[in-house]
Design an enzyme around this catalytic site. Structure first.
Site, PDB file in Angstrom:
ATOM      1  N   HIS B 217     -28.700  40.512 -68.846  1.00  0.00           N
ATOM      2  CA  HIS B 217     -27.883  40.204 -67.669  1.00  0.00           C
ATOM      3  C   HIS B 217     -26.723  41.177 -67.579  1.00  0.00           C
ATOM      4  O   HIS B 217     -25.718  40.905 -66.954  1.00  0.00           O
ATOM      5  CB  HIS B 217     -27.321  38.790 -67.750  1.00  0.00           C
ATOM      6  CG  HIS B 217     -28.334  37.766 -68.081  1.00  0.00           C
ATOM      7  ND1 HIS B 217     -28.563  37.360 -69.364  1.00  0.00           N
ATOM      8  CD2 HIS B 217     -29.215  37.112 -67.300  1.00  0.00           C
ATOM      9  CE1 HIS B 217     -29.537  36.468 -69.353  1.00  0.00           C
ATOM     10  NE2 HIS B 217     -29.946  36.306 -68.132  1.00  0.00           N
ATOM     11  N   SER B 441     -20.153  27.363 -66.056  1.00  0.00           N
ATOM     12  CA  SER B 441     -19.116  26.431 -65.623  1.00  0.00           C
ATOM     13  C   SER B 441     -19.737  25.293 -64.820  1.00  0.00           C
ATOM     14  O   SER B 441     -19.328  24.135 -64.953  1.00  0.00           O
ATOM     15  CB  SER B 441     -18.039  27.154 -64.806  1.00  0.00           C
ATOM     16  OG  SER B 441     -18.559  27.575 -63.560  1.00  0.00           O
ATOM     17  N   ALA B 553     -10.485  31.877 -68.398  1.00  0.00           N
ATOM     18  CA  ALA B 553     -10.549  31.410 -67.014  1.00  0.00           C
ATOM     19  C   ALA B 553     -10.990  29.948 -66.940  1.00  0.00           C
ATOM     20  O   ALA B 553     -10.498  29.176 -66.109  1.00  0.00           O
ATOM     21  CB  ALA B 553     -11.496  32.292 -66.207  1.00  0.00           C
TER      22      ALA B 553
END
Lengths: 570, 570
Positions: B217, B441, B553
């Site tokens: 990726h 997430s 984050a």
């Protein structure tokens, strides 16, 4: 870019060796390509496919039961030499004759055509079937001039299944031609491909644009337009093919191939397929065993093509028949055992010469010296020839001629050193040129010199009659097998007047050196005159546009050769 | 570049639809992926494979007899949602239990792990086998932290063959783990891949350089070096894998996969194979049915990887066993008829709610309002979160959170509008978040909110005890299934102190709004403190380097969420 490479000059050869190592169950290497490793019945028709490398799985990926019996592999994007085609076909021949199937490109037409003549001379009944599926490369009504692209897959699948079913040579040839007649392709490109060893791509497509109808070697397309959505692209591909549907194709059942050219993602092809499939179904067509993936690539070119073969009952039967090959498996093929060992390579590959009588031997040595001078002259003109060629073509003419002439000179020197006669020295030069030069010019020069050699003898020095016969044989074969006429803006524009003036003068009793000199001047004048010609042969429209007002590189190099060799003619 | 696209947001979904249309003989679409279209015996163990899209043929290309029973497909490079994994697995289940097999990435570990718990709760015995073959992603001794790359093919081939042979769930799980233990991969990249809809590649490799150990990726590699010759590259790939040979692998027979990542030419792979094969044979290894081609791609990434699986007798038997799938066929599989029709999608996909008593209904409406506010706050912070994430990751955190929260708010609003109670509203929000956000997430937030919902009720408004239980359940599941601990520089760094302070204060009798406020401040302080942490979790070295001195984050967005929702807590 090509990132994995040892030596660009041997890239195709090395890739083939790796391929054979992986797929040893199905294929084994021979000089010039691969033949099946699985047992094949006596008297089965042999389907021999081939062309330039760089299109995997075309062609070697399609050798195996139900598909090809053998594949010939040229250098990247270059036709394999006549000698190699003949060698591979002899290895594949099982007594039932040979069908040679390849894409319709000038070099392949020459090399496969000449190989067929050599095989027939050996008593092997051989047929040639060029594939002509690309709708943009010539208009309707001139289908025979179209180039071959992904439609190769349809034609070789049908022909391979027909041969496997035990049909005779006439029938296999008929079915291959029938499949070709019913097959149409159309493609687009988003980005160019890079040849091994090259610093940049062969061509580029501006960001956000797509090239319409581009060929699988970067030949010019017919148009360029902004990149479309997948929906618009699907509609375009289908519309363009349905407009060109072959006469008499009415059954409503089609074989379909949505092909990726190498650098386009599988996922993109599947997205595009949703639109292609619904447009085809919306037109009332039933899709029979469609293929979506990378089946005919062009190195790492970004782009795709759509191919449709309008089926009838017999085409559908062979399209659906089982097959087993490195790149395509359909249904179940009963396991064949390993094949019997192969016969050794044919004698001509061995280059064994017997010492000729002195006059012919001395003539052979003279031919070798003339070819040395030719190689030097062409090396000096390499850049200039490349520049002329680049105006309308891919700019590799100077390089190909230099490489071919150097190889021819070396081959001739070797034969002359072994005491061979004039005919054998010239034949050795011809084969070396064809083997090493690649491309169309290599094929033409190999064919021309081989044809000329056939008119000479290893017993005598060539006299005026022999030289006239050699010139006639060479131009006759080049025009017949190459399909070019004077005015088509090829080397024939210079070669034809040369041969005509030379043989005419000799027939009239003019001394050889004087006749040659007049013929050379005729060739020069004709080469200059190609500025004013428009090419008529099946090339893309842009080519015609771009070549207006420029001399043809092949005609120019022929004239240079005629003049250089003239110094050695007494 | 991606050139063929209609709508980047639905690219993966549309590609899957096209794939199913082409390969209808073998697969049929279900919500979230594909299951076999061919008949499968009762009580056979179901092998369910999956992960993000963009890696074709992984995973949907490997569904069929002898391989996967089903494949789950997330968005491009994003884990499929828990709900979709569970749905596909239920469809594939034949009574013999389920093995979920996937590459070892945080999002997949969470989603497949949570899906397994849901399936077990439904009485379906389910095992999870993450593939961990990439030698550069964690050192020896920490193999379980390695990510999964092309070794997927070895593991799913062996597990699929074992399941097809009728082995029980324990045995299929054991063999899948055994194949994984014996498999190692190592790859290089020459150029980046471009996500559909993106203007430029996800990463770039400087011209003339290659990235060593890059993930599929675009995750950072371990090194960069000048491009090597094919011979040097082959030697590097082989050496790096032989150095990492698994303990106890001594038989001398190996399965080998030389894999192209999408943009590398087939011919280049065959050239490289000549060196790989001779280096392996030179090391005394016998190569068993090697594969060379595009088996696990990364969109159009230029690069390749080598995978070796050290065989023993049972692994070799299953490696060589017949299989039939869109992308891989080995030997001959006896033709299975079409499968029986599928049961309808499970009820939870239908989102049917019954009206709850007023107190719980009102609490549900409050949850929906709080999520609306959260969606607004995250939209406002989207750019800032993206910037923080880009320092160490791929910069999509802000986008993922915004999309997830908006979906969750919409899901909650719909449930609340239908009169659902607190538990159902929060569960609807959780599933919507997981379905639409994608990435890690999305998986974590879906899992956390779903776990919290399980501690609430549709009968009553949540009291202090229920809120404390919800917070504990959420952090417990996120840590257990996600595998992250405080200090790993993930959202857990903020979530864990939040849940600890909140449940502790509530247990001590602190009023809810005061307890929440203290917990929020603890989360904020912890998020700021992630600046000083170094990540410990199995990520590539460069990531650790780059994240030094920057807040995480995920922790920052968690703290923002806690404070925003706090306004609605009374």
């Amino acid at each position: 870019m090509t990132h994995i490479v040892d030596d660009a000059d041997h890239f195709a050869e090395q890739a083939l060796a790796g391929f054979c190592d992986v797929h040893g169950r199905l294929v084994r290497p021979v000089t010039g390509g691969v033949v099946r490793a699985t047992a094949t019945p006596e008297n089965k028709v042999a389907l021999v496919i081939g062309g330039g490398s760089g299109h995997y799985p075309v062609f070697n990926g399609y050798v195996g039961p139900g598909l090809g019996d053998a594949a010939v592999a040229g250098d990247v994007f270059a036709s394999p030499a006549t000698r190699l085609i003949a060698n591979v076909a002899r290895k594949a021949h099982r007594g039932g004759g040979v069908v040679l199937c390849f894409g319709n490109y000038a070099g392949d037409v020459l090399n496969f055509g000449f190989a067929a003549e050599r095989l027939r001379a050996d008593g092997i009944d051989t047929r040639v079937v060029p594939v002509t599926d690309d709708v943009v490369s010539a208009p309707r009504g001139q289908e025979a001039r179209r180039r071959g692209v992904a439609g190769d897959v349809m034609v070789l699948k049908v022909a391979g299944a027909a041969a496997e079913a035990g049909l005779g040579l006439d029938e296999v040839e008929r079915l291959a031609r029938h499949a070709n007649d019913r097959t149409r392709s159309f493609g687009v490109a988003f980005g160019g491909c890079t040849l091994p060893g090259a610093d940049g791509p062969l061509f580029t497509v501006p960001e956000g644009r797509m090239a319409i109808g581009l060929g699988i070697h970067g030949e010019p397309g017919i148009d360029e337009q902004p990149t479309a959505s997948a929906a618009e692209l699907g509609a375009l591909l289908v519309r363009r093919l349905l407009e060109d549907a072959p006469d008499g194709a009415t059954g409503g059942r089609v074989a379909v191939l949505l092909n990726g050219l190498g650098g386009t993602k599988y996922e993109e092809l599947f997205v595009l397929w949703t639109h292609v499939a619904s447009a085809l179904r919306g037109a009332g067509l039933a899709l029979v065993a469609p293929l979506v993936g990378e089946y005919v690539t062009s190195l790492d070119m970004e782009g795709c093509s759509l191919t449709i073969c309008w089926l009838d009952e017999e085409l559908e039967r062979f399209w659906l028949a089982p097959c087993d090959s490195p790149a395509l498996r359909i249904g179940t093929v009963s396991e064949a055992g390993p094949a019997a060992p192969l016969p050794p390579d044919d004698a001509e590959a061995g280059n064994r010469w017997t010492e000729a009588p002195a006059p012919s031997r001395e003539a052979g040595a003279g031919i070798a010296r003339a070819l040395d001078a030719l190689a030097t002259a062409l090396r000096g003109a390499e850049e200039e020839l490349g520049r002329i060629d680049a105006l309308a073509g891919d700019g590799d003419h100077g390089q190909g001629m230099t490489r071919g002439a150097a190889a021819a000179a070396a081959g001739a020197r070797e034969a002359a050193g072994a005491g061979a006669g004039a005919a054998s020295v010239l034949a050795a030069a011809a084969d070396s040129w064809a083997d090493r030069a690649g491309g169309t010019s290599g094929a033409i020069w190999g064919l021309g010199l081989r044809s000329a050699a056939g008119a000479l003898s290893d017993e005598r020095a060539p006299d005026a009659a022999a030289v006239a016969a050699a010139a006639r044989a060479a131009i006759e074969n080049v025009m017949r097998l190459g399909g070019a006429k004077p005015g088509d803006k090829t080397l024939v524009d210079a070669f034809e007047p040369f041969a005509r003036v030379l043989s005419g003068a000799l027939d009239a009793g003019t001394p050889l050196s004087e006749a040659w000199s007049r013929a050379s001047e005729a060739a020069h004048a004709a080469a200059e005159g190609t500025k004013d010609l428009l090419p008529q042969l099946g090339r893309a429209r842009n080519h015609a546009e771009r070549s207006r007002g420029h001399r043809d590189a092949g005609a120019v190099s022929f004239a240079l050769a005629a003049r250089t060799v003239g110094e050695f003619v007494r």
